[in-house]
Design a protein around this motif. Structure first.
Motif, PDB file in Angstrom:
ATOM      1  N   MET A 103       0.842  -1.193   0.000  1.00  0.00           N
ATOM      2  CA  MET A 103       0.000   0.000   0.000  1.00  0.00           C
ATOM      3  C   MET A 103       0.879   1.246   0.000  1.00  0.00           C
ATOM      4  N   VAL A 104       0.385   2.288  -0.641  1.00  0.00           N
ATOM      5  CA  VAL A 104       1.077   3.573  -0.679  1.00  0.00           C
ATOM      6  C   VAL A 104       0.098   4.653  -0.258  1.00  0.00           C
ATOM      7  N   ARG A 105       0.563   5.544   0.596  1.00  0.00           N
ATOM      8  CA  ARG A 105      -0.299   6.637   1.049  1.00  0.00           C
ATOM      9  C   ARG A 105      -0.754   7.458  -0.152  1.00  0.00           C
ATOM     10  N   LEU A 106      -2.020   7.822  -0.148  1.00  0.00           N
ATOM     11  CA  LEU A 106      -2.636   8.455  -1.306  1.00  0.00           C
ATOM     12  C   LEU A 106      -1.860   9.662  -1.816  1.00  0.00           C
ATOM     13  N   ASP A 107      -1.572  10.635  -0.950  1.00  0.00           N
ATOM     14  CA  ASP A 107      -0.926  11.851  -1.436  1.00  0.00           C
ATOM     15  C   ASP A 107       0.520  11.591  -1.826  1.00  0.00           C
ATOM     16  N   THR A 513       2.694   3.081  13.299  1.00  0.00           N
ATOM     17  CA  THR A 513       3.863   3.372  12.459  1.00  0.00           C
ATOM     18  C   THR A 513       3.526   3.172  10.993  1.00  0.00           C
ATOM     19  N   CYS A 514       2.786   2.118  10.682  1.00  0.00           N
ATOM     20  CA  CYS A 514       2.368   1.898   9.292  1.00  0.00           C
ATOM     21  C   CYS A 514       1.399   2.981   8.836  1.00  0.00           C
ATOM     22  N   ARG A 515       0.487   3.368   9.694  1.00  0.00           N
ATOM     23  CA  ARG A 515      -0.481   4.407   9.320  1.00  0.00           C
ATOM     24  C   ARG A 515       0.199   5.751   9.059  1.00  0.00           C
ATOM     25  N   PHE A 516       1.342   5.962   9.697  1.00  0.00           N
ATOM     26  CA  PHE A 516       2.085   7.201   9.490  1.00  0.00           C
ATOM     27  C   PHE A 516       3.234   7.008   8.491  1.00  0.00           C
ATOM     28  N   ALA A 517       3.196   5.920   7.736  1.00  0.00           N
ATOM     29  CA  ALA A 517       4.200   5.670   6.707  1.00  0.00           C
ATOM     30  C   ALA A 517       3.656   6.072   5.343  1.00  0.00           C
ATOM     31  N   ASP A 518       4.550   6.053   4.356  1.00  0.00           N
ATOM     32  CA  ASP A 518       4.169   6.361   2.968  1.00  0.00           C
ATOM     33  C   ASP A 518       4.094   5.106   2.107  1.00  0.00           C
ATOM     34  N   ILE A 519       5.015   4.182   2.341  1.00  0.00           N
ATOM     35  CA  ILE A 519       5.030   2.905   1.631  1.00  0.00           C
ATOM     36  C   ILE A 519       4.940   1.813   2.691  1.00  0.00           C
ATOM     37  N   VAL A 520       3.947   0.939   2.577  1.00  0.00           N
ATOM     38  CA  VAL A 520       3.728  -0.125   3.559  1.00  0.00           C
ATOM     39  C   VAL A 520       3.766  -1.464   2.836  1.00  0.00           C
ATOM     40  N   LEU A 521       4.655  -2.337   3.285  1.00  0.00           N
ATOM     41  CA  LEU A 521       4.842  -3.640   2.643  1.00  0.00           C
ATOM     42  C   LEU A 521       4.402  -4.747   3.598  1.00  0.00           C
ATOM     43  N   PRO A 522       3.547  -5.676   3.137  1.00  0.00           N
ATOM     44  CA  PRO A 522       3.003  -6.722   4.012  1.00  0.00           C
ATOM     45  C   PRO A 522       3.952  -7.905   4.173  1.00  0.00           C
ATOM     46  N   ALA A 523       4.388  -8.134   5.389  1.00  0.00           N
ATOM     47  CA  ALA A 523       5.263  -9.264   5.688  1.00  0.00           C
ATOM     48  C   ALA A 523       4.449 -10.420   6.258  1.00  0.00           C
ATOM     49  N   THR A 524       5.001 -11.600   6.159  1.00  0.00           N
ATOM     50  CA  THR A 524       4.387 -12.748   6.802  1.00  0.00           C
ATOM     51  C   THR A 524       4.596 -12.677   8.314  1.00  0.00           C
ATOM     52  N   THR A 525       3.736 -13.356   9.038  1.00  0.00           N
ATOM     53  CA  THR A 525       3.949 -13.540  10.462  1.00  0.00           C
ATOM     54  C   THR A 525       4.936 -14.690  10.663  1.00  0.00           C
ATOM     55  N   THR A 526       5.414 -14.843  11.879  1.00  0.00           N
ATOM     56  CA  THR A 526       6.323 -15.943  12.210  1.00  0.00           C
ATOM     57  C   THR A 526       5.725 -17.282  11.823  1.00  0.00           C
TER      58      THR A 526
END
Length: 843
Positions: A103-107, A513-526
């Motif tokens: 996901m990438v922040r809209l603006d 932290t993700c909500r205040f990021a610009d680029i969010v990358l989904p990682a797997t859980t343990t």
């Protein structure tokens, strides 16, 4: 400039390929908020049914899987004291806060690094393909390195690692980013920031993360155990690796000895701890942040009543003669008598004298916690605790001396004779592509000052004998780390955060932290990838396989694959992987331990048999051990790591730094905020403790809906308040209350308790920041993040550590319209996306 960057493997067409968006519904819709049952039914990629042995920070377990869905969790049969938090581990995979897609922040998608950063936190994101998200990531690293150099790229911020020798998120990040270029790193951590800096000068080691004297020896030899601001029963539920919870058996024995009057246990604490309830004993209710005056008065009593060990001080310490004039008041005109201390710490002088006499009457083990060094001048608490132990003269004897790690990592258990595995390294030996100049700025910052660095580029601060010049930070990268949990003064942080041009976060939960990021990358859980880990922390009881429990959900990728694909963009994939697959790395770690085991007589099966059939190897028990025993037995041959090799009651090295707030010996410094008549207590009378939580690991598990419901109050984080203070404010258990000070305000659910002395309240740290208006400084937190209320100033010039325990608040019953909690779901739907975005400026 743009052409030069794009020729390195990212075509302009590919870079802009994700700009075409058909509609909001096709990008971000209600599927992001799908319930767990729908997620499991539609997104799981396997039909496996069976039982999987695995592990976590909360212990080992057997996961029951039906048709590819994890349906139940049973504690590992070898764990005789499992924590109920195991029940919440499954929800790490299945909960509404899972990050499903890149996901990438809209603006930021519209304008790149020139975006309107005041929109950060408004939770409007656009789904993009993995290839585009990684292109953005790479392009921004190139831009920052080429235009500003390594000091502008912050990529060293790490926290609790993921369980597993391979998938350590912070290590993965630093290895990959380090292959691209040098960067701004951090020093220290939030957990023990003050103690870990001062104790090497005083006692020759950090002490906080070390193994402690074996519990059987303490149970045999101790007459008195003083538990000072520590709660092992609560905190030993979790571990850095996979805990075996073995120390709980010793606490059972300790409780029996207390019941039979064989050992006296004293708790110096303003709160009745879980340990006190479990073990029994006596409480000394000290006013918050006044432990150092109490310690000084104990030392004064030991000296004036001739109850201290002169021989130990002469043979094993240095500088007592320089400390004594301060203790006796010859230096500043204030003798540190029990009467002097009583006015500050709230304990009458006779009780202080009796405590000192009890500690000197026989073998005494002092168990020190970490929360007290997380206060302003927290270095003084750690230093003074060592001084008291030195005056008693029992350091290095079984059941005597001091320790700062009894509540952590299965401490006090008997360490096995088994081997230790290595792990994935953050360094490769391959030179980075970008190795530019830091241009006079520091190449590291004290971690608790990283927001100050963003806010004040060019400012110079003092830290541990060094001058640290803050660079101008342009880009920050976080992986498996949530600084919007562990940093203080949330509203200051939000305002300062806007100065960053680009923030990248790699995680599996939509943390703040993700909500205040610009680029969010989904990682797997343990639990969606394979790994391997030691079973037991200090106990090192064995090795446990961590096979995949379920297949990765949605578009989540392993950190290994995320950073491997990032490295491919700058021709460093081979250096990152060293040509090995994930399973080949895991087998290498195991075989290294197997080879080590041969040398010490511990036989292990070959890897295939271990992985496919056994899943767990148990090591033989080791021998009992006494902390500091070798130093006591041979101080000349086994010196401490201090400048003199001795315990430094007076430290010339620190004295020569000429800091006004941390001098050559431990001292009492007044705080900027303190309860019970201290500064600002007239306006905000309650000291708010933000201790480690009882029901999670920092912010981990807070997003687990069903588990959170077992302890939340009115769907909020609990705030614990004394019966007296609640009555004075018309508050009863179950009420929603407003907790506030000049820095901010939060809503929380009241729990009224006789366990708390008047003037003290508690909100456990790790409660997710859930603002009423996302991205707006000053808005109320709807769930109860205590760091909305804490101070963001350094402990002293020596450590510059967090002072999260130094916070004064007021509490009132909330009478307004109760808002919904905002922090535990993915992005809200984006409704204002144009069909075609304008091309971003790549210059």
């Amino acid at each position: 400039m743009a052409t030069q960057i794009l020729n390195k493997g990212v075509s302009r067409r590919r870079f802009l390929s994700g700009m075409v968006v058909a509609s909001a519904a096709s990008v971000v819709g209600t599927s992001l908020l799908a319930p767990r049952s729908a997620m499991a039914a539609t997104e799981t990629k396997t039909s496996f049914s069976g039982e999987v042995l695995s592990g976590s920070h909360w212990g080992a377990f057997r996961a029951k899987v039906e048709n590819g869905v994890w349906v139940d969790t049973v504690p590992f049969e070898k764990d005789k004291h499992p924590t109920t938090m195991i029940d919440g581990v499954r929800e790490v995979v299945y909960n509404p806060a899972r990050i499903k897609y890149p996901m990438v922040r809209l603006d930021w998608l519209k304008h790149g690094y020139k975006s309107d950063t005041t929109q950060r936190g408004d939770n409007r994101f656009v789904r993009v393909p993995w290839s585009q998200a990684l292109d953005f990531f790479y392009h921004e690293m190139e831009r920052v390195q080429n235009n500003y150099g390594p000091s502008a790229l912050y990529a060293g911020h790490t926290g609790w690692q993921s369980v597993g020798k391979l998938h350590s998120a912070g290590t993965m990040m630093m290895r990959a980013i380090g292959l691209h270029g040098t960067f701004l790193a951090k020093m220290g951590d939030y957990s023990t920031g003050a103690a870990q800096v001062v104790l090497p000068y005083v006692a020759g080691a950090m002490e906080v993360y070390e193994q402690q004297t074996s519990w059987p020896l303490v149970l045999e030899h101790s007459d008195t155990i003083v538990i000072w601001g520590s709660d092992p029963i609560k905190n030993l539920q979790v571990g850095w690796l996979v805990p075996d919870h073995s120390p709980y058996a010793y606490f059972d024995q300790l409780a029996e000895k207390v019941k039979n009057n064989e050992i006296k246990v004293i708790y110096v604490d303003p709160v009745v701890s879980d340990t006190q309830k479990f073990v029994g004993g006596e409480q000394v209710k000290v006013n918050p942040q006044t432990d150092v005056p109490l310690m000084l008065a104990i030392a004064h009593t030991l000296y004036t009543e001739n109850r201290y060990n002169k021989e130990f001080l002469a043979d094993y310490t240095t500088g007592f003669d320089k400390f004594l004039p301060y203790l006796l008041g010859e230096k500043d005109g204030v003798a540190k008598t029990p009467e002097w201390a009583a006015k500050i710490c709230g304990i009458d002088a006779d009780t202080i004298r009796e405590l000192a006499r009890q500690m000197a009457s026989g073998r005494t083990q002092i168990i020190g916690g970490w929360c007290l060094q997380r206060m302003q001048h927290g270095e003084q608490y750690a230093w003074m605790l060592v001084v008291v132990a030195a005056m008693l003269g029992q350091i290095g004897l079984p059941g005597g001396g001091f320790g700062f790690g009894w509540h952590y990592n299965d401490a006090g258990s008997v360490t096995s004779a088994g081997p230790l595995m290595s792990g994935f390294s953050g360094v490769t030996g391959v030179a980075p592509i970008h190795n530019g100049s830091y241009k006079g700025y520091s190449n590291f910052i004290p971690v608790a000052r990283f927001v100050d660095c963003i806010e004040n580029p060019g400012k110079t601060i003092e830290w541990n004998g060094h001058s640290v010049k803050f660079p101008e930070m342009k880009m920050a990268i976080f992986c498996g780390n949530n600084p919007f949990h562990h940093h203080q003064d949330r509203n200051k942080m939000i305002k300062t955060w806007r100065k960053l041009e680009t923030v990248v976060s790699v995680d599996h939960q939509w943390t703040a932290t993700c909500r205040f990021a610009d680029i969010v990358l989904p990682a797997t859980t343990t639990h969606e990838r394979n790994d391997i880990e030691q079973y037991g922390n200090h106990s090192n009881a064995g090795i446990i396989a961590l096979p995949k429990v379920v297949e990765p959900m949605y578009e989540a990728k392993d950190d290994f694959d995320i950073f491997r694909e990032l490295c491919r963009r700058y021709d460093r994939e081979e250096a990152f992987t060293e040509g090995k697959s994930q399973m080949e790395w895991i087998e290498q770690f195991y075989n290294g331990a197997r080879l080590q085991g041969r040398g010490i007589g511990v036989r292990m099966s070959n890897f295939n048999k271990f992985w496919e059939e056994e899943g767990f190897i148990e090591f033989p028990a080791g021998t009992e051990w006494v902390r500091h025993e070798s130093f006591r037995n041979e101080p000349d041959l086994e010196p401490l790591g201090t400048a003199t090799g001795l315990i430094e009651i007076y430290c010339k090295t620190i004295a020569d730094m000429n800091y006004d707030d941390c001098q050559g010996h431990p001292m009492w410094f007044e705080k900027t905020e303190r309860s019970h008549g201290g500064p600002r207590s007239d306006k905000f009378p309650l000291n708010m403790q933000s201790t480690h939580p009882k029901h999670r690991l920092h912010s981990q598990l807070c997003s687990s809906t069903e588990h959170r419901a077992t302890y939340a109050v009115a769907d909020r984080e609990p705030v614990y308040i004394s019966t007296e203070d609640a009555k004075a404010r018309g508050i009863k258990s179950g009420d929603i209350v407003r907790v506030f000070n000049d820095r901010g305000e939060v809503l929380a659910g009241a729990v009224v308790s006789d366990d708390y002395m008047s003037g003290v309240c508690r909100i456990h740290e790790g409660a997710w920041y859930s603002p009423l208006e996302g991205g707006k400084p000053g808005t109320i937190c709807t769930y109860g993040d205590p760091n909305v209320l804490t101070q963001d100033i350094g402990s002293s010039k020596l450590a510059q550590a967090t002072i999260a325990s130094s916070a004064q608040v007021e509490i009132e019953k909330y009478t307004g319209t109760v808002p919904a909690v905002t922090g535990f779901h993915g992005p809200t739907a984006v409704t204002d996306i144009n069909p075609l975005f304008p091309a971003m400026d790549l210059e």
